[in-house]
Design a protein around this motif. Structure first.
Motif, PDB file in Angstrom:
ATOM      1  N   MET A  89       0.632  -1.272   0.021  1.00 20.71           N
ATOM      2  CA  MET A  89       0.129  -0.027  -0.188  1.00 20.71           C
ATOM      3  C   MET A  89       1.013   1.303  -0.037  1.00 20.71           C
ATOM      4  O   MET A  89       1.838   1.367   0.550  1.00 20.71           O
ATOM      5  N   LYS A  90       0.335   2.367  -0.468  1.00 23.07           N
ATOM      6  CA  LYS A  90       0.810   3.809  -0.540  1.00 23.07           C
ATOM      7  C   LYS A  90       0.100   4.372   0.634  1.00 23.07           C
ATOM      8  O   LYS A  90      -1.102   3.977   0.900  1.00 23.07           O
ATOM      9  N   LYS A  91       0.888   5.503   0.922  1.00 22.57           N
ATOM     10  CA  LYS A  91       0.090   6.189   1.792  1.00 22.57           C
ATOM     11  C   LYS A  91      -1.245   6.795   1.498  1.00 22.57           C
ATOM     12  O   LYS A  91      -1.384   7.154   0.189  1.00 22.57           O
ATOM     13  N   ASP A  92      -2.264   6.794   2.396  1.00 25.43           N
ATOM     14  CA  ASP A  92      -3.827   7.092   2.147  1.00 25.43           C
ATOM     15  C   ASP A  92      -4.174   6.108   1.086  1.00 25.43           C
ATOM     16  O   ASP A  92      -5.125   6.433   0.447  1.00 25.43           O
ATOM     17  N   GLY A 131     -11.213 -16.007   7.098  1.00 21.59           N
ATOM     18  CA  GLY A 131     -12.296 -16.977   7.284  1.00 21.59           C
ATOM     19  C   GLY A 131     -13.424 -16.060   7.965  1.00 21.59           C
ATOM     20  O   GLY A 131     -14.569 -16.598   8.177  1.00 21.59           O
ATOM     21  N   ASN A 132     -13.087 -14.957   8.625  1.00 17.00           N
ATOM     22  CA  ASN A 132     -14.559 -14.248   9.002  1.00 17.00           C
ATOM     23  C   ASN A 132     -15.011 -13.065   8.159  1.00 17.00           C
ATOM     24  O   ASN A 132     -15.642 -12.161   8.657  1.00 17.00           O
ATOM     25  N   GLY A 133     -14.709 -13.309   6.996  1.00 15.92           N
ATOM     26  CA  GLY A 133     -15.165 -12.249   6.032  1.00 15.92           C
ATOM     27  C   GLY A 133     -14.034 -11.554   5.166  1.00 15.92           C
ATOM     28  O   GLY A 133     -13.265 -12.153   4.798  1.00 15.92           O
ATOM     29  N   LEU A 134     -14.781 -10.489   4.362  1.00 14.35           N
ATOM     30  CA  LEU A 134     -14.076  -9.696   3.490  1.00 14.35           C
ATOM     31  C   LEU A 134     -13.690  -8.401   4.257  1.00 14.35           C
ATOM     32  O   LEU A 134     -14.276  -7.655   5.014  1.00 14.35           O
ATOM     33  N   HIS A 135     -12.386  -8.064   3.693  1.00 15.21           N
ATOM     34  CA  HIS A 135     -11.976  -6.823   4.450  1.00 15.21           C
ATOM     35  C   HIS A 135     -11.374  -5.958   3.533  1.00 15.21           C
ATOM     36  O   HIS A 135     -10.922  -6.222   2.501  1.00 15.21           O
ATOM     37  N   ILE A 136     -11.521  -4.600   3.926  1.00 13.13           N
ATOM     38  CA  ILE A 136     -10.747  -3.478   2.815  1.00 13.13           C
ATOM     39  C   ILE A 136      -9.861  -2.910   4.035  1.00 13.13           C
ATOM     40  O   ILE A 136     -10.386  -2.200   5.227  1.00 13.13           O
ATOM     41  N   LEU A 137      -8.621  -2.764   3.541  1.00 11.27           N
ATOM     42  CA  LEU A 137      -7.915  -1.931   4.492  1.00 11.27           C
ATOM     43  C   LEU A 137      -7.671  -0.433   3.804  1.00 11.27           C
ATOM     44  O   LEU A 137      -7.436  -0.392   2.747  1.00 11.27           O
TER      45      LEU A 137
END
Length: 80
Positions: free
Chosen positions: A62-65, A74-80
């Motif tokens: 990832m880049k800043k921001d 196993g516990n779902g979908l994630h967005i970081l």
């Protein structure tokens, strides 16, 4: 717990739409009001070795921001 392929496809599509909104500049607070399925979890400041393994590789790219996802665990979908 064990979604059908249709449920997973629907959830992935919704997560991708959320990610697109965020990447296009829509503030998180607005997206969160529109998407009732979001759960806001702050992981806090952690070193790379302290991150869940599913997130560690993505965070390193990832880049800043920036954003990453959707990441399936196993516990779902994630967005970081």
């Amino acid at each position: 717990d064990s979604p059908s392929s249709a449920e997973l496809a629907d959830a992935t599509s919704r997560a991708s739409a959320i990610l697109n909104k965020l990447q296009s500049g829509t503030p998180y607070a607005i997206v969160a009001k529109q998407e009732k399925t979001l759960q806001d979890t702050d992981l806090g400041w952690r070193g790379a070795g302290e991150l869940p393994s599913a997130f560690a590789d993505e965070v390193g790219k990832m880049k800043k921001d920036g954003f990453a996802g959707p990441i399936k665990t196993g516990n779902g979908l994630h967005i970081l």
